[in-house]
Design an enzyme around this catalytic site. Structure first.
Site, PDB file in Angstrom:
ATOM      1  N   ARG A  43     -52.323  46.889 -38.653  1.00 23.90           N
ATOM      2  CA  ARG A  43     -51.192  47.319 -39.472  1.00 23.90           C
ATOM      3  C   ARG A  43     -50.085  47.894 -38.612  1.00 23.90           C
ATOM      4  O   ARG A  43     -48.986  48.136 -39.075  1.00 23.90           O
ATOM      5  CB  ARG A  43     -51.741  48.226 -40.560  1.00 23.90           C
ATOM      6  N   HIS A  63     -81.185  51.096 -42.308  1.00 17.63           N
ATOM      7  CA  HIS A  63     -82.005  50.407 -41.302  1.00 17.63           C
ATOM      8  C   HIS A  63     -83.515  50.626 -41.514  1.00 17.63           C
ATOM      9  O   HIS A  63     -84.293  49.679 -41.525  1.00 17.63           O
ATOM     10  CB  HIS A  63     -81.644  50.865 -39.892  1.00 17.63           C
ATOM     11  N   ASP A 120     -77.228  57.812 -42.547  1.00 21.19           N
ATOM     12  CA  ASP A 120     -76.790  56.929 -41.464  1.00 21.19           C
ATOM     13  C   ASP A 120     -77.876  55.918 -41.079  1.00 21.19           C
ATOM     14  O   ASP A 120     -77.561  54.781 -40.726  1.00 21.19           O
ATOM     15  CB  ASP A 120     -76.413  57.788 -40.241  1.00 21.19           C
TER      16      ASP A 120
HETATM   17  C1  BG6 Z   1     -75.649  52.541 -36.722  1.00 23.03           C
HETATM   18  C2  BG6 Z   1     -75.568  54.039 -36.877  1.00 23.03           C
HETATM   19  O1  BG6 Z   1     -75.756  51.934 -37.969  1.00 23.03           O
HETATM   20  O2  BG6 Z   1     -76.783  52.207 -35.934  1.00 23.03           O
HETATM   21  C3  BG6 Z   1     -75.508  54.716 -35.521  1.00 23.03           C
HETATM   22  O3  BG6 Z   1     -74.405  54.364 -37.628  1.00 23.03           O
HETATM   23  C4  BG6 Z   1     -76.663  54.264 -34.659  1.00 23.03           C
HETATM   24  O4  BG6 Z   1     -75.529  56.131 -35.673  1.00 23.03           O
HETATM   25  C5  BG6 Z   1     -76.743  52.736 -34.625  1.00 23.03           C
HETATM   26  O5  BG6 Z   1     -76.466  54.776 -33.359  1.00 23.03           O
HETATM   27  C6  BG6 Z   1     -78.004  52.289 -33.912  1.00 23.03           C
HETATM   28  O6  BG6 Z   1     -77.957  50.905 -33.721  1.00 23.03           O
HETATM   29  P1  BG6 Z   1     -78.735  50.219 -32.513  1.00 23.03           P
HETATM   30  O7  BG6 Z   1     -78.656  48.751 -32.779  1.00 23.03           O
HETATM   31  O8  BG6 Z   1     -78.026  50.652 -31.273  1.00 23.03           O
HETATM   32  O9  BG6 Z   1     -80.127  50.768 -32.578  1.00 23.03           O
END
Ligand code: BG6
Length: 491
Positions: free
Chosen positions: A49, A241, A236
């Site tokens: 932007r 995850h 988070d």
């Molecule tokens: C992200 C989180 O989704 O995943 C982060 O917001 C985290 O806080 C990250 O560090 C970890 O991802 P990876 O693939 O490095 O384990």
């Protein structure tokens, strides 16, 4: 399961000169280009932007590639070729008066080309962006929108955002990313579980004692203090995850490996998670926060020092004992753990099998160690199966644990796991298997919300742990209460 792109596409990156685009999305497209996976006639519209970003789009990307890509990955000559696919655009996603008139003209004559709108922007403007796309008549049947976590802060706010997107895109056009699902070993989990009769027979409470799922990080706030302090490890990492990994480990076999079939099975698992409410939250969950300590011999500051505020009670560590209330998993605890500034960076799933029902060996044969399957996602992608065998160096029968080790980094030649690339190509090709359905996100929030609420309402102060440790003592006590312990896979 490699996605092959066979027709041109338009990938539109909103927030195109932002961190996510420069670190992950554009490098992923560059890698795809280097492997000849981008069909001729495709375009990558990099939207920003600001006039300054628009004027310097290519040099911003080039600088970022040199900084963020792996050693030897960047090649100036190839970048020049790749740059031909890039079209800079200046548009304010949230304000229709700013840039949309011109933006629309980029799509003239390309109505039949698939459009993938990637919203690498803050979630609070997802709704405005989708509304403006609709208003500009840019949403065709062959359009998709890709959104990143965090979608919301709790179930209600997530629903509100989802609804705003749903006003303009059908559910099958909405691709919610969880980058963990792009990791090759995570997909391999499906292959392992559903193509081996060995595991088909033994994947339940009759054979499995418990399961541990850990995502341990060494990093701290990484410049995301404001976001992280408002979110904490539960929102988070656990809501997305960790619960996604749990879903894949625990789900029933889909009758086909189609997107809807897989997602339906994962949703059932999330819905079968036993709610942790009231005082059970104290008993079955641990929240922690790090104080200063040595990580790999380097003194790292505590969370509050990194944050620059002396009062925050946000958790940087969570451990939970979860249960899934269905036939397959009755009585099998799932221990979940994640934290920042821990001793080692590692993400793994440990399936701990039960011991044999009767030990027929003499006491001097040694102790039987129950079988264990370790699925490691990080730092290496590998699987290990721990079995008992005879120690061949001795004449008498002495048993010892041995490891069957499958290291994908070594065994598949040229294998490099780039989760984002995989997911981007899937979204472009219209393959939604590895993306999160709205109902999955919702079921996950339903489970985590009461825990977060309890912590807040009862002022549950985080237990402190030293940076470079494995988290607070309370995390070990959580398992000790069940006569178990966290398994250190390096031992
Ligand atoms: C992200 C989180 O989704 O995943 C982060 O917001 C985290 O806080 C990250 O560090 C970890 O991802 P990876 O693939 O490095 O384990």
């Amino acid at each position: 399961m490699t996605t092959v792109l066979d027709k041109p596409f338009d990938l539109i990156l909103f927030g195109g000169t932002g961190d996510l685009s420069l670190r992950k999305l554009l490098p992923s497209m560059y890698r795809a280009f280097m492997e000849d996976e981008i069909p001729q006639g495709s375009r990558i519209l990099v939207c920003s932007r600001k006039q300054k970003d628009f004027d310097n789009t290519l040099s911003i990307i080039e600088t970022a590639f040199k900084k963020f890509m792996l050693k030897d990955e960047f090649c100036a000559k190839s970048f020049k070729q790749f740059a031909k696919y890039i079209q800079p655009a200046m548009v304010d996603v949230a304000d229709y008066q700013k840039g949309w008139g011109k933006f629309v003209t980029f799509f003239e004559g390309r109505e039949s080309i698939p459009r993938i709108f990637y919203l690498a922007i803050i979630p609070s403007i997802y709704g405005d962006c989708c509304e403006n796309l609709d208003r500009a008549n840019l949403v065709t049947d062959d359009s998709r929108v890709v959104v990143e976590k965090p979608i919301g802060y709790d179930q209600n706010s997530a629903e509100a955002i989802n609804q705003k997107i749903a006003n303009h895109f059908k559910e099958e056009q909405i691709y919610r990313i969880d980058h963990y699902l792009g990791k090759e070993t995570v997909q391999n989990l499906l292959a392992l579980r559903f193509s081996n009769s060995l595991f088909e027979q033994f994947w339940d409470s009759k054979s499995i004692d418990h399961i541990q799922i850990s995502i341990n990080e060494q990093v701290g706030l990484e410049g995301r203090a404001e976001f992280y302090d408002g979110a904490g490890a539960m929102r988070d990492m656990v809501q997305n995850h960790l619960l996604q990994l749990l879903g894949l480990v625990a789900m029933e076999s889909p009758n086909k490996m189609g997107a809807d079939n897989i997602r339906t099975e994962k949703i059932k698992v999330l819905q079968a998670l036993r709610p942790i409410t009231g005082d059970d939250v104290k008993k079955y969950t641990v929240r922690g926060q790090y104080v200063a300590g040595n990580v790999e011999e380097k003194l790292e500051p505590g969370y509050l020092e990194e944050l620059g505020s002396g009062t925050s009670q946000t958790e940087t560590f969570v451990a939970i004992r979860a249960n899934i209330d269905n036939w397959r998993w009755a009585q099998v605890p799932f221990y979940l753990r994640t934290g920042k500034r821990l001793k080692r960076r590692s993400a793994e799933i440990v399936i701990q099998f039960k011991n044999v029902s009767h030990n027929a060996f003499d006491a001097d044969a040694g102790q039987l160690v129950p079988n264990r399957l370790i699925i490691q996602l990080q730092p290496e992608e590998r699987m290990q199966l721990l079995l008992m065998a005879k120690d061949m160096t001795q004449l008498k029968t002495v048993l010892k644990p041995v490891k069957l080790d499958l290291n994908f980094t070594e065994s598949s030649s040229g294998f490099k796991s780039f989760g984002y690339k995989r997911l981007l190509l899937d979204a472009i090709a219209g393959n939604a298997s590895l993306f999160i359905h709205r109902d999955e996100g919702s079921a996950a929030w339903q489970w985590v919300d009461p825990i977060i609420d309890y912590w807040k309402e009862n002022n549950v102060v985080p237990d402190l742990y030293r940076a470079g440790s494995w988290g607070p003592n309370e995390s070990d006590e959580l398992l000790a209460a069940d006569k178990r312990e966290w398994i250190d896979i390096e031992k």
